[in-house]
Design an enzyme around this catalytic site. Structure first.
Site, PDB file in Angstrom:
ATOM      1  N   GLY A  39       0.952  -1.240  -0.067  1.00  0.00           N
ATOM      2  CA  GLY A  39      -0.045   0.094   0.082  1.00  0.00           C
ATOM      3  C   GLY A  39       0.939   1.332  -0.003  1.00  0.00           C
ATOM      4  O   GLY A  39       1.964   1.165   0.375  1.00  0.00           O
TER       5      GLY A  39
ATOM      6  N   CYS B 245       6.389  -0.598   7.257  1.00  0.00           N
ATOM      7  CA  CYS B 245       6.150   0.666   6.503  1.00  0.00           C
ATOM      8  C   CYS B 245       7.205   1.200   5.527  1.00  0.00           C
ATOM      9  O   CYS B 245       8.447   1.089   6.013  1.00  0.00           O
ATOM     10  CB  CYS B 245       5.829   1.794   7.488  1.00  0.00           C
ATOM     11  SG  CYS B 245       5.344   3.316   6.847  1.00  0.00           S
ATOM     12  N   LEU B 246       7.001   1.365   4.367  1.00  0.00           N
ATOM     13  CA  LEU B 246       7.819   2.142   3.385  1.00  0.00           C
ATOM     14  C   LEU B 246       8.470   3.288   4.164  1.00  0.00           C
ATOM     15  O   LEU B 246       9.718   3.760   3.626  1.00  0.00           O
ATOM     16  CB  LEU B 246       7.492   2.447   2.062  1.00  0.00           C
ATOM     17  CG  LEU B 246       6.789   1.042   1.320  1.00  0.00           C
ATOM     18  CD1 LEU B 246       5.819   1.439   0.142  1.00  0.00           C
ATOM     19  CD2 LEU B 246       7.878   0.070   1.078  1.00  0.00           C
TER      20      LEU B 246
ATOM     21  N   HIS C 227      -3.847   0.925   8.070  1.00  0.00           N
ATOM     22  CA  HIS C 227      -2.529   1.672   8.058  1.00  0.00           C
ATOM     23  C   HIS C 227      -2.371   2.915   7.385  1.00  0.00           C
ATOM     24  O   HIS C 227      -2.072   3.916   7.540  1.00  0.00           O
ATOM     25  CB  HIS C 227      -1.632   0.580   7.732  1.00  0.00           C
ATOM     26  CG  HIS C 227      -0.219   0.943   7.641  1.00  0.00           C
ATOM     27  ND1 HIS C 227       0.862   0.646   8.319  1.00  0.00           N
ATOM     28  CD2 HIS C 227       0.569   1.460   6.603  1.00  0.00           C
ATOM     29  CE1 HIS C 227       2.152   0.883   7.897  1.00  0.00           C
ATOM     30  NE2 HIS C 227       1.949   1.754   6.949  1.00  0.00           N
ATOM     31  N   GLU C 228      -2.889   2.734   5.819  1.00  0.00           N
ATOM     32  CA  GLU C 228      -2.990   3.918   5.129  1.00  0.00           C
ATOM     33  C   GLU C 228      -3.908   5.074   5.364  1.00  0.00           C
ATOM     34  O   GLU C 228      -3.416   6.132   5.160  1.00  0.00           O
ATOM     35  CB  GLU C 228      -3.521   3.421   3.709  1.00  0.00           C
ATOM     36  CG  GLU C 228      -2.652   2.228   3.071  1.00  0.00           C
ATOM     37  CD  GLU C 228      -1.028   2.163   3.175  1.00  0.00           C
ATOM     38  OE1 GLU C 228      -0.406   3.300   3.322  1.00  0.00           O
ATOM     39  OE2 GLU C 228      -0.425   1.229   3.016  1.00  0.00           O
TER      40      GLU C 228
ATOM     41  N   GLN D 174       2.801  10.026   2.139  1.00  0.00           N
ATOM     42  CA  GLN D 174       4.293   9.324   2.201  1.00  0.00           C
ATOM     43  C   GLN D 174       5.108   9.785   1.030  1.00  0.00           C
ATOM     44  O   GLN D 174       6.337   9.945   0.985  1.00  0.00           O
ATOM     45  CB  GLN D 174       4.023   8.001   1.828  1.00  0.00           C
ATOM     46  CG  GLN D 174       3.714   7.230   3.150  1.00  0.00           C
ATOM     47  CD  GLN D 174       3.533   5.747   2.964  1.00  0.00           C
ATOM     48  OE1 GLN D 174       2.748   5.260   2.246  1.00  0.00           O
ATOM     49  NE2 GLN D 174       4.650   4.878   3.625  1.00  0.00           N
TER      50      GLN D 174
ATOM     51  N   HIS E  31      -1.997   7.155   7.924  1.00  0.00           N
ATOM     52  CA  HIS E  31      -1.023   8.112   7.317  1.00  0.00           C
ATOM     53  C   HIS E  31      -1.652   9.289   6.716  1.00  0.00           C
ATOM     54  O   HIS E  31      -1.182  10.476   7.002  1.00  0.00           O
ATOM     55  CB  HIS E  31      -0.476   7.468   5.832  1.00  0.00           C
ATOM     56  CG  HIS E  31       0.706   6.547   6.077  1.00  0.00           C
ATOM     57  ND1 HIS E  31       1.972   6.931   6.886  1.00  0.00           N
ATOM     58  CD2 HIS E  31       0.964   5.457   5.687  1.00  0.00           C
ATOM     59  CE1 HIS E  31       2.762   5.940   6.765  1.00  0.00           C
ATOM     60  NE2 HIS E  31       2.435   4.959   6.136  1.00  0.00           N
TER      61      HIS E  31
HETATM   62  O1  GNR Z   1       4.253  -2.592   2.080  1.00  0.00           O
HETATM   63  C1  GNR Z   1       3.551  -2.332   3.368  1.00  0.00           C
HETATM   64  N1  GNR Z   1       3.595  -3.743   4.020  1.00  0.00           N
HETATM   65  C2  GNR Z   1       2.720  -3.713   5.404  1.00  0.00           C
HETATM   66  C3  GNR Z   1       2.634  -5.002   6.070  1.00  0.00           C
HETATM   67  C4  GNR Z   1       1.876  -5.061   7.050  1.00  0.00           C
HETATM   68  C5  GNR Z   1       1.134  -3.854   7.362  1.00  0.00           C
HETATM   69  C6  GNR Z   1       1.186  -2.756   6.585  1.00  0.00           C
HETATM   70  C7  GNR Z   1       1.724  -2.695   5.642  1.00  0.00           C
HETATM   71  S1  GNR Z   1       1.779  -1.326   4.614  1.00  0.00           S
HETATM   72  C8  GNR Z   1       3.215  -1.149   3.802  1.00  0.00           C
HETATM   73  C9  GNR Z   1       3.467  -0.272   2.803  1.00  0.00           C
HETATM   74  C10 GNR Z   1       3.361   1.093   3.528  1.00  0.00           C
HETATM   75  O2  GNR Z   1       3.964   1.800   4.253  1.00  0.00           O
HETATM   76  N2  GNR Z   1       2.158   1.891   3.357  1.00  0.00           N
HETATM   77  O3  GNR Z   1       1.898   2.955   4.041  1.00  0.00           O
HETATM   78 NI    NI Z   2       3.010   3.153   5.974  1.00  0.00          NI
END
Ligand code: GNR
Ligand code: NI
Length: 169
Positions: free
Chosen positions: A46, A92-93, A134-135, A51, A138
């Protein structure tokens, strides 16, 4: 198409609250395409516009094994979340190299526009439910490390700051 730069924690811009998209125009569609390209290149499941330092309510995801099922959510709203919760390992990236358990709703329903401005509702569970929450965090300026203890968060912050400093010289 263009690859966008992903901000790294503790960049203060990650705490910006995104603004709603008024209309899905060419500019928003271009942003969606660039975000998908950036997400696939970074091997993420995601990516939120926050980001890539664009503070608009846009997120993309792909939780398929084959990496060919792009999902686009513009102006997402959580319409329902299960009372049942689950702890899942998250990464998270914007927090490269760190993973930890976060408790979230097991299932969610999210309403959003797609890349054509078409409204739809998605019922999600499993990785997609984790990813959407999670997104959406953000887009509200929240990074998953904020759910961890202050000790863990500070450790991550210090290490990433040191890495950023070393990368600059
Ligand atoms: O790539 C991603 N993997 C992930 C794994 C477990 C829970 C959430 C994520 S999101 C993350 C990409 C990201 O940072 N999205 O904001
Ligand atoms: Ni993230």
């Amino acid at each position: 198409m263009a690859l966008l730069t992903i901000l790294t924690y503790p960049d203060p811009r990650l705490h910006t609250v995104a603004q709603p998209v008024a209309k899905v125009d060419d500019e928003v569609q271009q942003l969606v395409r660039d975000m998908l390209e950036t997400m696939y290149e970074a091997k993420g499941v995601g990516l939120a516009a926050t980001q890539v330092d664009v503070h608009r309510r846009v997120l993309v995801a792909d939780v398929s094994e084959t990496r060919d099922r792009p999902l686009v959510f513009i102006n997402p709203t959580l319409v329902w979340a299960s009372d049942e919760r689950q702890v899942a390992e998250e990464g998270c990236l914007s927090v490269p190299g760190y993973y930890d358990g976060v408790e979230r709703a097991l299932q969610v329903r999210v309403q959003a526009w797609d890349e054509h401005g078409q409204s739809r509702e998605v019922h999600a569970e499993g990785l997609l439910a984790v990813c959407l929450q999670h997104e959406m965090d953000h887009l509200a300026g929240k990074v998953f490390v904020e759910y961890l203890s202050r000790l863990k968060r500070n450790r991550i912050k210090t290490k990433l700051q040191k890495q950023a400093r070393e990368a600059r010289v």
